[in-house]
Write a protein that holds these residues in place. Structure first.
Motif, PDB file in Angstrom:
ATOM      1  N   GLN A   1       1.156   0.001   0.943  1.00 53.03           N
ATOM      2  CA  GLN A   1       0.110   0.118   2.163  1.00 53.03           C
ATOM      3  C   GLN A   1      -1.173   0.213   1.466  1.00 53.03           C
ATOM      4  O   GLN A   1      -2.255  -0.500   1.819  1.00 53.03           O
ATOM      5  CB  GLN A   1       0.597   1.407   2.803  1.00 53.03           C
ATOM      6  CG  GLN A   1       1.682   1.419   3.921  1.00 53.03           C
ATOM      7  CD  GLN A   1       2.017   2.803   4.173  1.00 53.03           C
ATOM      8  OE1 GLN A   1       1.637   3.937   3.883  1.00 53.03           O
ATOM      9  NE2 GLN A   1       2.978   2.839   5.334  1.00 53.03           N
ATOM     10  N   MET A   2      -1.241   0.690   0.257  1.00 53.81           N
ATOM     11  CA  MET A   2      -2.466   0.767  -0.580  1.00 53.81           C
ATOM     12  C   MET A   2      -2.926  -0.709  -0.850  1.00 53.81           C
ATOM     13  O   MET A   2      -4.181  -0.863  -0.845  1.00 53.81           O
ATOM     14  CB  MET A   2      -2.472   1.582  -1.609  1.00 53.81           C
ATOM     15  CG  MET A   2      -2.471   3.051  -1.616  1.00 53.81           C
ATOM     16  SD  MET A   2      -1.979   4.078  -2.983  1.00 53.81           S
ATOM     17  CE  MET A   2      -3.308   3.786  -3.984  1.00 53.81           C
ATOM     18  N   GLY A   3      -1.882  -1.430  -1.097  1.00 53.77           N
ATOM     19  CA  GLY A   3      -2.255  -2.795  -1.799  1.00 53.77           C
ATOM     20  C   GLY A   3      -2.629  -3.710  -0.561  1.00 53.77           C
ATOM     21  O   GLY A   3      -3.131  -4.883  -0.808  1.00 53.77           O
ATOM     22  N   ARG A   4      -2.620  -3.545   0.780  1.00 55.84           N
ATOM     23  CA  ARG A   4      -3.082  -4.473   1.941  1.00 55.84           C
ATOM     24  C   ARG A   4      -4.565  -4.787   1.981  1.00 55.84           C
ATOM     25  O   ARG A   4      -4.667  -5.977   2.178  1.00 55.84           O
ATOM     26  CB  ARG A   4      -2.692  -3.848   3.232  1.00 55.84           C
ATOM     27  CG  ARG A   4      -1.121  -3.785   3.224  1.00 55.84           C
ATOM     28  CD  ARG A   4      -0.745  -2.765   4.597  1.00 55.84           C
ATOM     29  NE  ARG A   4       0.895  -2.644   4.531  1.00 55.84           N
ATOM     30  CZ  ARG A   4       1.282  -1.948   5.638  1.00 55.84           C
ATOM     31  NH1 ARG A   4       0.581  -1.332   6.547  1.00 55.84           N
ATOM     32  NH2 ARG A   4       2.650  -1.697   5.538  1.00 55.84           N
ATOM     33  N   LYS A   5      -5.223  -4.074   1.428  1.00 56.71           N
ATOM     34  CA  LYS A   5      -6.829  -4.326   1.359  1.00 56.71           C
ATOM     35  C   LYS A   5      -7.282  -3.665   0.172  1.00 56.71           C
ATOM     36  O   LYS A   5      -6.921  -2.626  -0.440  1.00 56.71           O
ATOM     37  CB  LYS A   5      -7.436  -3.748   2.674  1.00 56.71           C
ATOM     38  CG  LYS A   5      -7.027  -4.064   3.884  1.00 56.71           C
ATOM     39  CD  LYS A   5      -7.684  -3.458   5.121  1.00 56.71           C
ATOM     40  CE  LYS A   5      -7.356  -4.149   6.352  1.00 56.71           C
ATOM     41  NZ  LYS A   5      -8.304  -3.246   7.558  1.00 56.71           N
ATOM     42  N   SER A   6      -8.372  -4.357  -0.288  1.00 56.10           N
ATOM     43  CA  SER A   6      -9.312  -3.782  -1.295  1.00 56.10           C
ATOM     44  C   SER A   6     -10.176  -2.781  -0.692  1.00 56.10           C
ATOM     45  O   SER A   6      -9.967  -2.550   0.517  1.00 56.10           O
ATOM     46  CB  SER A   6     -10.170  -4.829  -1.709  1.00 56.10           C
ATOM     47  OG  SER A   6     -11.260  -5.273  -0.787  1.00 56.10           O
ATOM     48  N   LEU A   7     -10.760  -1.825  -1.634  1.00 58.07           N
ATOM     49  CA  LEU A   7     -11.327  -0.719  -1.303  1.00 58.07           C
ATOM     50  C   LEU A   7     -12.653  -1.105  -0.278  1.00 58.07           C
ATOM     51  O   LEU A   7     -12.667  -0.553   0.714  1.00 58.07           O
ATOM     52  CB  LEU A   7     -12.037   0.276  -2.223  1.00 58.07           C
ATOM     53  CG  LEU A   7     -12.581   1.333  -1.922  1.00 58.07           C
ATOM     54  CD1 LEU A   7     -11.676   2.443  -1.341  1.00 58.07           C
ATOM     55  CD2 LEU A   7     -13.313   2.020  -3.230  1.00 58.07           C
ATOM     56  N   GLU A   8     -13.349  -2.053  -0.511  1.00 59.04           N
ATOM     57  CA  GLU A   8     -14.229  -2.714   0.171  1.00 59.04           C
ATOM     58  C   GLU A   8     -13.689  -3.237   1.500  1.00 59.04           C
ATOM     59  O   GLU A   8     -14.249  -3.052   2.739  1.00 59.04           O
ATOM     60  CB  GLU A   8     -15.011  -3.866  -0.550  1.00 59.04           C
ATOM     61  CG  GLU A   8     -15.965  -4.784   0.443  1.00 59.04           C
ATOM     62  CD  GLU A   8     -16.867  -5.648  -0.285  1.00 59.04           C
ATOM     63  OE1 GLU A   8     -17.709  -6.288   0.156  1.00 59.04           O
ATOM     64  OE2 GLU A   8     -16.432  -6.131  -1.325  1.00 59.04           O
ATOM     65  N   GLY A   9     -12.799  -3.864   1.393  1.00 56.14           N
ATOM     66  CA  GLY A   9     -12.223  -4.437   2.773  1.00 56.14           C
ATOM     67  C   GLY A   9     -11.687  -3.171   3.665  1.00 56.14           C
ATOM     68  O   GLY A   9     -11.299  -3.487   4.861  1.00 56.14           O
TER      69      GLY A   9
END
Length: 460
Positions: free
Chosen positions: A403-411
């Motif tokens: 789940q953490m890997g689905r988006k970058s922090l900016e995304g």
């Protein structure tokens, strides 16, 4: 209140923490740790290694096999804002066919490429964003390679790992020459590769039943050559890897650490006295840090068997306390079980450990150290799983990492908690239990049909 602040506030409100976590100053956790080579970690927190299983699996295309994906970079983008003193990768395998699981990242000479180096360089940069040291955990699964990956993996001896699901094949005992070419040389290549990609150091995985502990443990090492028999011989491979890495890497500031078992909890396994002697050798050789853990795949004891360890939280605290005096210069981390600030501070004040390793708590909350150091929280999140069901909680953490890997922090709008399941909610745990049952059914069907099964539950 802006949209991000509102979402973060709502997310924080839903997280249930340990109700009896007393107020204890976290100031001691923010102290620096100085390594023998002069390098410094800015605080005592270690982001411990957990299996990620998010890399490309493609044995037929060596240049693609085991390369990091955007998902891994996104995961470490979140942890890279968590204010850790040291951050470990998880299980970067040094042999493409001796894997812990499908989806492990790999570093191996046959697959070297500019693309792999660029991605590992980005990985290190993500880890170091807010000042953490970036450490690559180097591993080789040996006999713990699943049968569907490799039915005849390498090991110290041909002792098969027996499990109820018959998941592992009979290993091939390495010859004396192959110990050098198939293990030592591969660890050394991966360490130099990591150095050249900007990592601050490496940790050799010598615990939990992987190949280095297959050599050190009398349960799995029945050799009669220079790598078998006496404790000195069984420990030889780790010291030789250390020596060869030091020869290959010119920088004295490159850290070399080791994850090692404090005890194995099984007959004929590594005992506490064995562990003390091995650790004495690591101190004398010059290892910069050691992370103490315990257990194997056969007896993977990440729960509390005694009331005394419950009170202190850390699973291996009593063993670590007896090993700790061996180390004078090598920095000691202890991983497994820490949940409250009080227990973390107590372990340091007792001199049981110098550093605090956090694993599963930081898949639920990637910036937990930051919150602790800022005085915002007194404990990790208390989930509603049965803590003695180790396999289930590991799979839940794997799902949170996905789940953490689905988006970058900016995304994710700057929200490190974006999309992470809150397992302090009992109803959500029940849903995960159902997803786990379905996952196990699919794995069984895949194995029967000769297909490679999934290795992660994609949840919610």
């Amino acid at each position: 209140m802006g949209d991000f602040e509102m979402r973060r506030s709502l997310s924080e409100m839903s997280l249930k923490r340990f109700p009896n976590a007393a107020f204890v100053s976290s100031e001691i956790l923010g102290e620096k740790l100085n390594f023998p080579n002069g390098k410094t970690a800015r605080n005592r927190f270690l982001k411990a290694a957990m299996t990620e299983r998010l890399s490309i699996y493609s044995l037929e295309y060596p240049k693609k096999h085991g390369i990091p994906t955007e998902n891994i970079l996104n995961v470490y983008d979140k942890w890279g804002h968590g204010q850790y003193g040291m951050t470990l990768t998880a299980n970067v395998l040094v042999d493409p066919t001796n894997l812990e699981a499908i989806g492990n990242a790999n570093i191996f000479k046959e697959g070297d490429s500019s693309e792999r180096r660029a991605l590992f360089t980005q990985w290190a940069q993500k880890m170091k964003q807010d000042g953490s040291l970036a450490i690559g955990q180097l591993s080789h699964a040996g006999r713990q390679t699943p049968r569907y990956v490799n039915p005849t993996p390498w090991s110290a001896s041909d002792i098969q790992l027996k499990t109820s699901d018959n998941q592992y094949g009979k290993p091939i005992a390495l010859t004396t020459e192959q110990v050098k070419t198939e293990v030592i040389d591969r660890f050394v290549f991966a360490a130099k590769f990591s150095f050249e990609c900007g990592f601050d150091g490496v940790e050799l995985h010598g615990a939990h039943g992987y190949i280095l502990s297959q050599f050190t443990s009398p349960t799995t090492n029945k050799r009669t050559d220079k790598y078998g028999g006496s404790l000195e011989n069984r420990n030889r491979i780790i010291l030789e890897i250390y020596d060869e890495i030091r020869k290959e890497i010119p920088s004295k500031e490159f850290l070399i650490g080791l994850k090692t078992n404090s005890v194995e909890f099984q007959s004929e396994g590594t005992t506490l006295e064995d562990a003390k002697e091995m650790c004495r050798a690591y101190e004398e050789r010059g290892f910069d840090f050691v992370e103490l853990s315990g257990g194997t795949a056969e007896k993977f004891l990440f729960n509390h068997e005694r009331e005394s360890t419950k009170k202190r939280e850390a699973f291996f605290a009593e063993f670590a306390e007896q090993i700790r005096p061996v180390f004078k210069n090598t920095v000691v981390y202890l991983t497994g079980g820490f949940r409250t600030v009080g227990a973390m501070v107590d372990a340091i004040e007792r001199n049981t450990t110098q550093g605090i390793g956090l694993g599963r708590p930081v898949t639920a909350e990637p910036d937990l150290p930051k919150k602790i150091l800022n005085g915002e929280v007194r404990s990790a999140v208390k989930d509603e799983f049965n803590q003695n069901e180790m396999g289930k909680t590991i799979m839940a953490s794997c799902s949170q990492i996905e789940q953490m890997g689905r988006k970058s922090l900016e995304g994710a709008g700057g929200n490190v908690m974006d999309q992470i399941s809150d397992f302090s909610d009992g109803k959500l745990v029940e849903q995960f239990d159902g997803a786990l049952l379905e996952f196990m059914k699919e794995v069984k069907e895949a194995l029967i049909e000769g297909r490679i099964p999934k290795s992660i539950i994609v949840f919610n």
